[in-house]
Design a protein around this motif. Sequence first.
Motif, short mmCIF file in Angstrom:
data_model
loop_
_atom_site.label_atom_id
_atom_site.label_comp_id
_atom_site.label_asym_id
_atom_site.label_seq_id
_atom_site.Cartn_x
_atom_site.Cartn_y
_atom_site.Cartn_z
N THR A 246 71.63 -0.34 13.78
CA THR A 246 71.15 -1.66 13.36
C THR A 246 69.71 -1.89 13.82
O THR A 246 68.87 -2.37 13.07
N MET A 383 79.34 -3.50 10.57
CA MET A 383 78.00 -4.03 10.78
C MET A 383 76.93 -3.06 10.27
O MET A 383 75.96 -3.46 9.60
N ILE A 386 76.93 -2.89 6.33
CA ILE A 386 76.29 -4.07 5.75
C ILE A 386 74.78 -4.00 5.95
O ILE A 386 74.00 -4.25 5.02
N ASN A 387 74.36 -3.66 7.16
CA ASN A 387 72.94 -3.63 7.48
C ASN A 387 72.18 -2.62 6.61
O ASN A 387 71.14 -2.94 6.02
N SER A 410 74.11 -8.77 8.65
CA SER A 410 75.11 -7.93 9.32
C SER A 410 75.57 -8.55 10.64
O SER A 410 76.75 -8.47 11.00
N THR A 414 79.52 -10.26 11.53
CA THR A 414 80.32 -9.45 12.48
C THR A 414 80.25 -10.01 13.90
O THR A 414 81.13 -10.76 14.33
#
Length: 512
Positions: A246, A383, A386-387, A410, A414
């Motif tokens: 992330t 996460m 999505i990110n 994200s 989450t």
Amino acid sequence: MNNNSRTKNSIRNSSFSIITQILTVIMDFVVKTIFIAILGSEYLGVNGLFSNIITLLSLADLGIGIAIPYSLYKPLAENDQKKIQGLMNYYRKIYNVIGSAVLIIGLSLTPFLNFIIKDMPDIQGLGLIYALFVTHSALSYFFVYKKFLIESDQKGYIVSKITFICSLGLNITRVILLLITKNFIIYLFCSIIFVLIQNFWYSYKANQLYPYIKEKNKQTISLEDKKEITTNVKALLIYKIGNVITSGTDNIVISKYIGLVAVGIYSNYILITNSLNNILQQVFNAITSSIGNLVVTNNERSKDIFGKINFFNFYIYSFCSICLFILINPFMTIWLGNNYTLSFWVSLCLSLNFYIAGMQSVTNSFRSAYGLFYKARFRPVVMVIINLVVSVILVQYLGIPGVLIGTIVSRLLTTAWLDPYIIYKYGFKDTVFEYYKQYLYYFIVFLTSGAILFGITSIFIGNTILLWILAALLIFILYNAIIYILFHREKEFQYFFEKGISFIKRFKRKVA
């Protein structure tokens, strides 16, 4: 350990850490300014990109660095020297393997540099530069495990002292050698030398404080302890993957879709946000060991302490996020000039991301203190997906703001709701809905305050030092007025207000 001792240790650790971190940030800005003036934006981009690749390599840590403090809280509280000896021996072997793995895996990625850099810069020795980044990262794992013993024993100020002295020595040496040689490779060699000095110093100090941990002993830990550590590490690895990808892929995505110069400019913004976050995190890092001690000795008070610290967390991160939003672009213009300034939307997205990530500080500390690593272990996977998906799609339409929006989305979907749920359910044994209600209220206050203060300061803020300082002072005054009006009747506000008044009175007595 009683409450006064825990509070005293937390204050001493956080105060010392904050002071040293602020001084380190000032030094980093001086070095960065000289770096840009001498080496230019291409080298700045290479530095930012390779730093992100090294962040990804830190996955080899497997989250051990988070598991170590949790495993040490109880034996330290009970002065169980045999168990501490066994844990230190176990972690020494693990970190030796990790350092070797980082070196091998990192160097094996060298042939793929062309793939992740959109426009390959005309820089001699790019492969050697990357190899030095990898070597620095690998060597940072040797002997570092003893640092965690000192921190877990609520003596984080000792670690901060060592870190600061080494950072000071490194930055002074870097500046001198940059001015004399103008050579990036020599600049990187300095980092390798000082990381070795720093880790040797951690080891030496830990051996002084805890002579029973010296390498000669053959103490081991039980199979049950190994199983517990392994279970935690498996869960932490997933957390680590989520956090690293992330935070560590932004520059790689920007480099791939926009270019290396954009990475260099963006890295200046990240220097500011990371520097500010590092200062703030010193508070929460310093109190984590005290929270761990509280959990194993007096868990009944944990929820009440959580609520108070969470309000303080909101106060600090909302203020700093608003300052970032309003002040970061004028600061960039003053510091480096218009050529190193990004758009309004970048500053807005940076501010939102900084706030959302910062609001997780307290939940991270309590999750570590409770050892709740295995619960919701697959959350980071969601996460990451999505990110990456959102970032890669939006960067092609929105540029850098698209990458930041991916991170924001994200986090909101989450960590923002799931981590508190885990702590309340398995730590406090209580419902989490009151926390959600409070979180939403805090978020609304943050957004509203930011909009009001932006509207007021935008009337006169300019690209001069004087106007920038005046805007910062006005934000501070008006923000605190808003917080007082909205929260002065709340017990959390009154608690910290009384603590602040008490601290000022004690300080005046000492000065007198």
